[in-house]
Design a protein around this motif. Structure first.
Motif, mmCIF file in Angstrom:
data_model
loop_
_atom_site.group_PDB
_atom_site.id
_atom_site.type_symbol
_atom_site.label_atom_id
_atom_site.label_comp_id
_atom_site.label_asym_id
_atom_site.label_seq_id
_atom_site.Cartn_x
_atom_site.Cartn_y
_atom_site.Cartn_z
ATOM 1 N N GLY A 305 -1.236 -13.724 0.539
ATOM 2 C CA GLY A 305 -1.116 -13.447 -0.887
ATOM 3 C C GLY A 305 -2.125 -12.451 -1.408
ATOM 4 O O GLY A 305 -1.941 -11.878 -2.489
ATOM 5 N N GLU A 306 -3.204 -12.228 -0.634
ATOM 6 C CA GLU A 306 -4.223 -11.279 -1.095
ATOM 7 C C GLU A 306 -3.668 -9.861 -1.167
ATOM 8 O O GLU A 306 -4.163 -9.029 -1.935
ATOM 9 C CB GLU A 306 -5.442 -11.345 -0.185
ATOM 10 C CG GLU A 306 -6.195 -12.677 -0.318
ATOM 11 C CD GLU A 306 -7.306 -12.847 0.701
ATOM 12 O OE1 GLU A 306 -7.563 -11.886 1.452
ATOM 13 O OE2 GLU A 306 -7.905 -13.939 0.747
ATOM 14 N N LEU A 307 -2.630 -9.571 -0.369
ATOM 15 C CA LEU A 307 -2.021 -8.231 -0.437
ATOM 16 C C LEU A 307 -1.415 -7.966 -1.803
ATOM 17 O O LEU A 307 -1.336 -6.813 -2.246
ATOM 18 C CB LEU A 307 -0.952 -8.086 0.644
ATOM 19 C CG LEU A 307 -1.456 -7.682 2.037
ATOM 20 C CD1 LEU A 307 -0.305 -7.637 3.022
ATOM 21 C CD2 LEU A 307 -2.161 -6.331 1.980
ATOM 22 N N ALA A 308 -0.968 -9.022 -2.482
ATOM 23 C CA ALA A 308 -0.451 -8.830 -3.840
ATOM 24 C C ALA A 308 -1.564 -8.348 -4.764
ATOM 25 O O ALA A 308 -1.337 -7.505 -5.641
ATOM 26 C CB ALA A 308 0.153 -10.138 -4.362
ATOM 27 N N LEU A 309 -2.772 -8.871 -4.584
ATOM 28 C CA LEU A 309 -3.910 -8.415 -5.392
ATOM 29 C C LEU A 309 -4.284 -6.985 -5.015
ATOM 30 O O LEU A 309 -4.695 -6.201 -5.885
ATOM 31 C CB LEU A 309 -5.105 -9.345 -5.195
ATOM 32 C CG LEU A 309 -4.863 -10.833 -5.449
ATOM 33 C CD1 LEU A 309 -6.180 -11.601 -5.370
ATOM 34 C CD2 LEU A 309 -4.204 -11.051 -6.803
ATOM 35 N N VAL A 310 -4.163 -6.647 -3.736
ATOM 36 C CA VAL A 310 -4.434 -5.270 -3.305
ATOM 37 C C VAL A 310 -3.447 -4.314 -3.964
ATOM 38 O O VAL A 310 -3.824 -3.248 -4.483
ATOM 39 C CB VAL A 310 -4.350 -5.174 -1.770
ATOM 40 C CG1 VAL A 310 -4.445 -3.716 -1.314
ATOM 41 C CG2 VAL A 310 -5.462 -5.998 -1.126
ATOM 42 N N GLU A 311 -2.161 -4.688 -3.957
ATOM 43 C CA GLU A 311 -1.147 -3.823 -4.584
ATOM 44 C C GLU A 311 -1.435 -3.627 -6.071
ATOM 45 O O GLU A 311 -1.366 -2.508 -6.590
ATOM 46 C CB GLU A 311 0.239 -4.429 -4.398
ATOM 47 C CG GLU A 311 1.349 -3.590 -5.030
ATOM 48 C CD GLU A 311 2.727 -4.168 -4.803
ATOM 49 O OE1 GLU A 311 3.666 -3.783 -5.527
ATOM 50 O OE2 GLU A 311 2.890 -5.001 -3.892
ATOM 51 N N ALA A 312 -1.774 -4.717 -6.747
ATOM 52 C CA ALA A 312 -2.072 -4.609 -8.179
ATOM 53 C C ALA A 312 -3.293 -3.753 -8.422
ATOM 54 O O ALA A 312 -3.358 -2.976 -9.384
ATOM 55 C CB ALA A 312 -2.264 -6.008 -8.772
ATOM 56 N N THR A 313 -4.306 -3.884 -7.564
ATOM 57 C CA THR A 313 -5.536 -3.098 -7.714
ATOM 58 C C THR A 313 -5.244 -1.615 -7.584
ATOM 59 O O THR A 313 -5.700 -0.788 -8.399
ATOM 60 C CB THR A 313 -6.572 -3.544 -6.669
ATOM 61 O OG1 THR A 313 -6.921 -4.900 -6.917
ATOM 62 C CG2 THR A 313 -7.817 -2.671 -6.714
ATOM 63 N N VAL A 314 -4.497 -1.232 -6.543
ATOM 64 C CA VAL A 314 -4.163 0.186 -6.352
ATOM 65 C C VAL A 314 -3.336 0.709 -7.527
ATOM 66 O O VAL A 314 -3.573 1.810 -8.042
ATOM 67 C CB VAL A 314 -3.409 0.374 -5.018
ATOM 68 C CG1 VAL A 314 -2.876 1.802 -4.899
ATOM 69 C CG2 VAL A 314 -4.331 0.049 -3.845
ATOM 70 N N TYR A 315 -2.379 -0.084 -7.960
ATOM 71 C CA TYR A 315 -1.526 0.334 -9.077
ATOM 72 C C TYR A 315 -2.359 0.573 -10.333
ATOM 73 O O TYR A 315 -2.203 1.604 -11.012
ATOM 74 C CB TYR A 315 -0.462 -0.728 -9.351
ATOM 75 C CG TYR A 315 0.615 -0.281 -10.320
ATOM 76 C CD1 TYR A 315 1.821 0.233 -9.858
ATOM 77 C CD2 TYR A 315 0.420 -0.358 -11.686
ATOM 78 C CE1 TYR A 315 2.810 0.645 -10.744
ATOM 79 C CE2 TYR A 315 1.382 0.058 -12.589
ATOM 80 C CZ TYR A 315 2.580 0.560 -12.101
ATOM 81 O OH TYR A 315 3.534 0.984 -12.991
ATOM 82 N N LEU A 316 -3.254 -0.362 -10.650
ATOM 83 C CA LEU A 316 -4.070 -0.225 -11.862
ATOM 84 C C LEU A 316 -4.994 0.974 -11.778
ATOM 85 O O LEU A 316 -5.214 1.680 -12.770
ATOM 86 C CB LEU A 316 -4.888 -1.498 -12.081
ATOM 87 C CG LEU A 316 -4.110 -2.749 -12.485
ATOM 88 C CD1 LEU A 316 -5.039 -3.959 -12.493
ATOM 89 C CD2 LEU A 316 -3.458 -2.577 -13.846
ATOM 90 N N ALA A 317 -5.561 1.206 -10.598
ATOM 91 C CA ALA A 317 -6.470 2.343 -10.458
ATOM 92 C C ALA A 317 -5.738 3.663 -10.661
ATOM 93 O O ALA A 317 -6.275 4.600 -11.267
ATOM 94 C CB ALA A 317 -7.132 2.306 -9.088
ATOM 95 N N LEU A 318 -4.509 3.754 -10.165
ATOM 96 C CA LEU A 318 -3.755 5.011 -10.265
ATOM 97 C C LEU A 318 -3.014 5.152 -11.596
ATOM 98 O O LEU A 318 -2.550 6.246 -11.930
ATOM 99 C CB LEU A 318 -2.758 5.104 -9.111
ATOM 100 C CG LEU A 318 -3.362 5.109 -7.696
ATOM 101 C CD1 LEU A 318 -2.257 5.166 -6.653
ATOM 102 C CD2 LEU A 318 -4.331 6.273 -7.525
ATOM 103 N N ALA A 319 -2.881 4.079 -12.333
ATOM 104 C CA ALA A 319 -2.116 4.120 -13.589
ATOM 105 C C ALA A 319 -2.847 4.938 -14.647
ATOM 106 O O ALA A 319 -4.085 4.999 -14.668
ATOM 107 C CB ALA A 319 -1.894 2.703 -14.097
ATOM 108 N N PRO A 320 -2.088 5.581 -15.556
ATOM 109 C CA PRO A 320 -2.724 6.207 -16.723
ATOM 110 C C PRO A 320 -3.409 5.148 -17.564
ATOM 111 O O PRO A 320 -3.084 3.959 -17.462
ATOM 112 C CB PRO A 320 -1.555 6.863 -17.457
ATOM 113 C CG PRO A 320 -0.345 6.119 -16.995
ATOM 114 C CD PRO A 320 -0.621 5.695 -15.591
ATOM 115 N N LYS A 321 -4.354 5.562 -18.371
ATOM 116 C CA LYS A 321 -5.187 4.587 -19.076
ATOM 117 C C LYS A 321 -5.074 4.739 -20.594
ATOM 118 O O LYS A 321 -4.914 5.843 -21.122
ATOM 119 C CB LYS A 321 -6.658 4.738 -18.669
ATOM 120 C CG LYS A 321 -6.926 4.620 -17.179
ATOM 121 C CD LYS A 321 -6.562 3.257 -16.640
ATOM 122 C CE LYS A 321 -6.980 3.028 -15.210
ATOM 123 N NZ LYS A 321 -6.351 3.900 -14.227
#
Length: 424
Positions: A305-321
């Protein structure tokens, strides 16, 4: 055995005066207190985050009105269990049914409760961490009152932890450091149960100090503090790396936290906060993805399940702010505090009765889908607040697309009855 009870259970409040963090419900003018004083208990749903006192309040309310108290979980109970409860209620002349996770009841199960709530045989107190409006049927909702519970503030948790170290039911005589209690109060994020159970684990080391609290939180395993880094330094670094769109730094700090034993559920909640506070409307999908990541972790656990947190982390970092939502809400709270009694314009008021209509409620309201121009021309804000500007679209991504729409709408409102913005 009493000695086997967790600290959170031993310290469960016995009266509304001992309940912390919910003054809007339990204070002198709180609705729950007024119910107890009148000895009239209505069916209700208590909804809010874990560890805010839903079960405790249900027990206090039932005892306060002198009714038997029965607890069920909607995850395990069904229509058969509801029928058994009804039979017991008939034998005992009524009872209070506490239904945890009430949103898990399906339509058939909810319908089975209706006649017994209507007759007063059962008083239902539902509890859920979800928004009950989305899961409960209209028929059941109409028979319930809804009371939101708030996460406990850090000051409330500090008071609770001190009480636990002084109360004979708790951990009296345990040496402790005030700074360790403050660390634990911050880490608990408003969850009283988590705070107390972690305190009990820390106290098992013989002393509640920074070292034992970090051990209890899992923050020293694998050398998280080897270089003097505190748990919240790493959390702060993760949050700020996401805000600054540095994907590699964010992944590094996430790995440090997970390998150091930080609770993945806590980190999942932190990612949701970033989606709300720092991405916002720049990418509305960020919130959905982070909530999904939390649910995926809860379904799979570690390590998958930690991969789900990894995916969210990458998405948030690359997302516009954008922090426009966060800033707008702060301004809205300030305006509400400054003008708490500003009267709602008559055209916007509800008019469910003849008296309300006679008083002018709803008069002149222009329904947008039938009269767009009239809708823009009517008043929405209270008198004296005309032209109040709270939301400012200043972010990136999708929010850039709404900036023109926002400007167009505000120009139309200012051309109507809202009038020009006041000097601010």
């Amino acid at each position: 055995m009493r000695g086997m009870e967790p600290l959170a259970e031993r310290l469960r409040p016995r009266s509304l005066d001992e309940v912390l963090g919910q003054p809007h419900l339990t204070g002198p003018q709180g609705l729950l207190r007024r119910m107890l004083e009148a000895k009239r208990l209505s069916s209700m749903v208590l909804f809010g985050p874990p560890g805010t006192g839903k079960t405790t309040l249900a027990q206090i309310l039932a005892e306060g009105v002198g009714k038997p108290f029965l607890r069920l979980s909607a995850v395990e109970a069904g229509v058969k269990e509801v029928r058994a409860v009804v039979e017991r209620a008939r034998r005992e002349g009524g009872l209070v049914l506490f239904l945890d996770e009430v949103h898990r009841f399906n339509r058939t199960q909810q319908d089975a409760l209706l006649p017994h709530l209507e007759s007063g045989l059962l008083t239902l107190i539902g509890a859920t961490a979800e928004n009950p409006a989305f899961e409960l049927t209209p028929a059941l909702r109409s028979r319930l009152r809804f009371f939101p519970l708030k996460p406990l503030q850090e000051a409330d948790l500090l008071a609770l932890l001190r009480r636990a170290l002084e109360d004979p039911r708790g951990l009296p005589g345990t040496p402790y450091e005030e700074e360790a209690l403050r660390l634990l109060a911050r880490a608990a994020e408003g969850d009283a149960r988590f705070a107390l159970n972690t305190l009990e684990l820390a106290a098992s080391f013989g002393r509640v100090d920074l070292k034992s609290v970090r051990e209890a939180l899992g923050a020293e395993r694998f050398g998280m503090d080897r270089e003097g880094d505190r748990f919240y330094d790493l959390v702060s670094a993760l949050h700020k790396s996401l805000r600054g769109s540095h994907v590699d730094a964010a992944l590094y700090y996430l790995a440090r936290l997970l390998k150091g034993g930080a609770d993945p559920r806590y980190l999942a909640r932190r990612l949701i906060r970033v989606a709300l506070e720092d991405v916002g409307l720049a990418d509305p999908l960020a919130l959905r993805l982070t909530v999904a990541a939390k649910e995926a972790y809860e379904a799979l656990g570690s390590p998958e399940g930690e991969l789900a947190l990894v995916e969210a982390t990458v998405y948030l970092a690359l997302a516009p702010k954008s922090h426009s939502l966060y800033a707008a809400w702060k301004r809205a709270e300030e305006a509400a505090r400054a003008h708490p009694e500003a009267p709602v314009p008559l055209n916007l008021r509800n008019a469910p009765t003849g008296l309300a209509r006679a008083l002018g409620h709803g008069e002149g309201y222009a329904y947008y889908h039938e009269d767009k121009e009239g809708s823009f021309a009517q008043r929405y804000l209270p008198e004296g607040l005309e032209g109040l500007l709270l939301f400012q679209a200043q972010g990136e991504g999708w929010e850039e697309r709404v900036r023109a729409r926002l400007a167009q709408l505000r120009a139309r409102f200012q051309g109507g009855s809202e009038g020009p913005p006041p000097d601010r």
